[in-house]
Design an enzyme around this catalytic site. Structure first.
Site, short mmCIF file in Angstrom:
data_model
loop_
_atom_site.label_atom_id
_atom_site.label_comp_id
_atom_site.label_asym_id
_atom_site.label_seq_id
_atom_site.Cartn_x
_atom_site.Cartn_y
_atom_site.Cartn_z
N LYS A 1 0.84 -1.22 0.00
CA LYS A 1 0.00 0.00 0.00
C LYS A 1 0.87 1.26 0.00
O LYS A 1 0.67 2.16 -0.80
CB LYS A 1 -0.92 0.04 1.24
CG LYS A 1 -1.84 -1.14 1.39
CD LYS A 1 -2.72 -1.02 2.61
CE LYS A 1 -1.98 -1.04 3.93
NZ LYS A 1 -1.29 -2.30 4.24
N ARG B 1 -9.64 1.19 8.34
CA ARG B 1 -9.16 -0.15 8.65
C ARG B 1 -10.20 -0.97 9.39
O ARG B 1 -9.94 -2.13 9.73
CB ARG B 1 -7.95 0.00 9.56
CG ARG B 1 -6.68 -0.54 9.00
CD ARG B 1 -5.67 -0.38 10.10
NE ARG B 1 -4.49 -1.09 9.83
CZ ARG B 1 -3.45 -0.57 9.19
NH1 ARG B 1 -3.50 0.65 8.72
NH2 ARG B 1 -2.37 -1.28 9.03
N ARG C 1 12.00 -5.74 4.50
CA ARG C 1 11.60 -4.33 4.42
C ARG C 1 12.51 -3.44 5.27
O ARG C 1 12.90 -3.79 6.38
CB ARG C 1 10.16 -4.14 4.91
CG ARG C 1 9.83 -2.64 4.99
CD ARG C 1 8.38 -2.34 4.97
NE ARG C 1 7.71 -2.78 6.19
CZ ARG C 1 6.43 -2.57 6.39
NH1 ARG C 1 5.70 -2.00 5.46
NH2 ARG C 1 5.87 -2.99 7.50
N ARG D 1 11.21 -1.61 11.06
CA ARG D 1 10.14 -1.12 11.94
C ARG D 1 9.95 -2.03 13.14
O ARG D 1 10.06 -3.25 13.03
CB ARG D 1 8.83 -1.04 11.13
CG ARG D 1 8.60 0.32 10.52
CD ARG D 1 7.45 0.36 9.56
NE ARG D 1 6.24 -0.32 9.99
CZ ARG D 1 5.13 -0.37 9.24
NH1 ARG D 1 5.09 0.20 8.06
NH2 ARG D 1 4.06 -1.00 9.67
N ARG E 1 -0.45 -9.00 13.10
CA ARG E 1 -1.06 -7.96 12.26
C ARG E 1 -1.89 -8.58 11.14
O ARG E 1 -2.94 -8.06 10.77
CB ARG E 1 0.03 -7.04 11.67
CG ARG E 1 0.56 -6.05 12.70
CD ARG E 1 1.90 -5.48 12.32
NE ARG E 1 1.90 -4.77 11.07
CZ ARG E 1 2.97 -4.58 10.32
NH1 ARG E 1 4.14 -5.07 10.70
NH2 ARG E 1 2.90 -3.91 9.21
P1 AP5 Z 1 4.85 -1.68 1.86
O1 AP5 Z 1 4.50 -0.79 0.71
O2 AP5 Z 1 5.68 -1.15 2.96
O3 AP5 Z 1 3.53 -2.39 2.40
P2 AP5 Z 1 2.28 -1.79 3.18
O4 AP5 Z 1 1.07 -2.42 2.57
O5 AP5 Z 1 2.33 -0.30 3.24
O6 AP5 Z 1 2.56 -2.46 4.58
P3 AP5 Z 1 2.52 -1.85 6.06
O7 AP5 Z 1 3.23 -2.81 6.96
O8 AP5 Z 1 2.97 -0.43 6.07
O9 AP5 Z 1 1.02 -1.96 6.33
P4 AP5 Z 1 0.31 -1.93 7.66
O10 AP5 Z 1 -1.06 -1.77 7.16
O11 AP5 Z 1 0.52 -3.07 8.55
O12 AP5 Z 1 1.06 -0.75 8.45
P5 AP5 Z 1 0.68 0.75 8.75
O13 AP5 Z 1 1.91 1.55 8.79
O14 AP5 Z 1 -0.46 1.19 7.90
O15 AP5 Z 1 5.58 -2.98 1.22
C1 AP5 Z 1 6.08 -4.02 2.05
C2 AP5 Z 1 7.47 -4.45 1.57
O16 AP5 Z 1 7.39 -5.03 0.27
C3 AP5 Z 1 8.47 -3.30 1.41
O17 AP5 Z 1 9.74 -3.77 1.76
C4 AP5 Z 1 8.41 -2.94 -0.08
O18 AP5 Z 1 9.63 -2.38 -0.52
C5 AP5 Z 1 8.14 -4.30 -0.70
N1 AP5 Z 1 7.29 -4.25 -1.89
C6 AP5 Z 1 6.09 -3.59 -2.01
N2 AP5 Z 1 5.54 -3.81 -3.21
C7 AP5 Z 1 6.41 -4.64 -3.88
C8 AP5 Z 1 6.38 -5.26 -5.17
N3 AP5 Z 1 5.35 -5.11 -6.00
N4 AP5 Z 1 7.41 -6.07 -5.50
C9 AP5 Z 1 8.42 -6.27 -4.66
N5 AP5 Z 1 8.52 -5.73 -3.42
C10 AP5 Z 1 7.53 -4.92 -3.04
O19 AP5 Z 1 0.13 0.62 10.24
C11 AP5 Z 1 0.97 0.24 11.32
C12 AP5 Z 1 0.15 0.16 12.59
O20 AP5 Z 1 -0.43 1.46 12.88
C13 AP5 Z 1 -1.04 -0.79 12.59
O21 AP5 Z 1 -0.67 -2.10 12.89
C14 AP5 Z 1 -1.94 -0.15 13.65
O22 AP5 Z 1 -1.53 -0.47 14.94
C15 AP5 Z 1 -1.72 1.33 13.44
N6 AP5 Z 1 -2.70 1.93 12.52
C16 AP5 Z 1 -2.44 2.53 11.33
N7 AP5 Z 1 -3.57 2.96 10.75
C17 AP5 Z 1 -4.59 2.62 11.59
C18 AP5 Z 1 -5.99 2.78 11.54
N8 AP5 Z 1 -6.60 3.37 10.48
N9 AP5 Z 1 -6.73 2.31 12.57
C19 AP5 Z 1 -6.14 1.74 13.62
N10 AP5 Z 1 -4.81 1.53 13.73
C20 AP5 Z 1 -4.03 1.98 12.72
MG MG Z 2 2.69 1.11 4.80
#
Ligand code: AP5
Ligand code: MG
Length: 214
Positions: free
Chosen positions: A13, A88, A127, A160, A171
């Site tokens: 994402k 979410r 990552r 992270r 997660r």
């Molecule tokens: P990446 O793009 O980093 O993936 P992502 O989908 O953004 O994954 P996240 O871990 O950031 O998602 P998340 O939803 O758990 O975390 P968030 O920060 O939102 O890609 C992953 C890896 O793959 C990278 O190394 C990238 O380089 C590689 N990659 C990507 N695409 C590729 C491709 N096509 N080919 C090859 N490699 C590729 O949330 C963190 C925490 O915050 C949550 O757990 C929660 O506690 C809290 N939180 C955030 N938002 C909310 C909310 N709305 N409500 C409640 N809690 C929340």
């Molecule tokens: Mg992310």
């Protein structure tokens, strides 16, 4: 152009949201990045969020909804925005829709990036994240130009806190229970489009651009 990025943790994402935000010159709003910045700066919000994030749990809806609803009404969001990691939960989606309806507005697209759990667990191990600007890299697939340093802002890249394998598994469990129902929610609204998150980063991006237009 108002876009929501859906998908499991690690589906890509943030990677796609960053590329789209650069191409279409609209803000990339990542709630995860907002919380991580607050944690880094030692704010009250950051302290509260960290206790949930470190366990792989969602931060309570009341800590996130107002924050996003305020953010999307700022001047730089007039042309559109990309929401990454929000909504979410169904209540978050309903709150967002209600707030947008009051402004005579709505979400145009929900882009759902698909990848299964096993694939994600393997990929997440590589990552690296920049806590300065939110950029994301992968040590094999998407390496930075200089090892350990962000291409965009020059800060040090880190693993992270919530990318430990056990926390990633938690997660993913939380995703399946609390977030996956949003796929049907947005399908019901006729705005859902699926993408194969296991294909090359630029193939996913080009498929999104095909939908949005050059
Ligand atoms: P990446 O793009 O980093 O993936 P992502 O989908 O953004 O994954 P996240 O871990 O950031 O998602 P998340 O939803 O758990 O975390 P968030 O920060 O939102 O890609 C992953 C890896 O793959 C990278 O190394 C990238 O380089 C590689 N990659 C990507 N695409 C590729 C491709 N096509 N080919 C090859 N490699 C590729 O949330 C963190 C925490 O915050 C949550 O757990 C929660 O506690 C809290 N939180 C955030 N938002 C909310 C909310 N709305 N409500 C409640 N809690 C929340
Ligand atoms: Mg992310």
């Amino acid at each position: 152009m108002k876009i929501i990025m859906l998908g499991a943790p690690g589906a890509g994402k943030g990677t796609q949201a960053k590329l789209l935000a650069e191409k279409y010159e609209i803000p990339h709003i990542s709630t995860g990045d907002i919380f991580r910045a607050n944690i880094k700066n030692g704010t009250e919000l950051g302290k509260k969020a960290k206790t949930y994030m470190d366990q792989g749990l969602l931060v309570p809806d009341e800590l996130v909804v107002d924050l996003v609803v305020d953010r999307v009404q700022q001047e730089d969001c007039k042309k559109g925005y990309i929401l990454d990691g929000f909504p979410r939960t169904i209540p978050q989606a309903e709150s967002l829709d209600a707030a947008l309806a009051k402004l005579n507005d709505k979400i145009d697209y929900a882009f759902n990036i698909e990848a299964d759990d096993e694939f994600i667990i393997k990929r997440m191990a590589g990552r690296r994240a920049c806590l300065g600007c939110g950029a994301t890299y992968h040590i094999v697939n998407i390496p930075p130009k200089t090892e350990g340093i962000c291409d965009t802002c020059g800060k040090e890249l880190v693993i992270r806190d919530d990318d430990q394998p056990e926390t990633v598994k938690k997660r993913l469990d939380v995703y399946h229970v609390q977030t996956q129902p949003l796929i049907d929610y947005y399908k019901g609204k006729g705005v859902l489009i699926d993408f194969d998150g296991t294909s090359n980063m630029y193939d996913v991006f080009n498929a999104m651009v095909d939908i949005l237009g050059a």
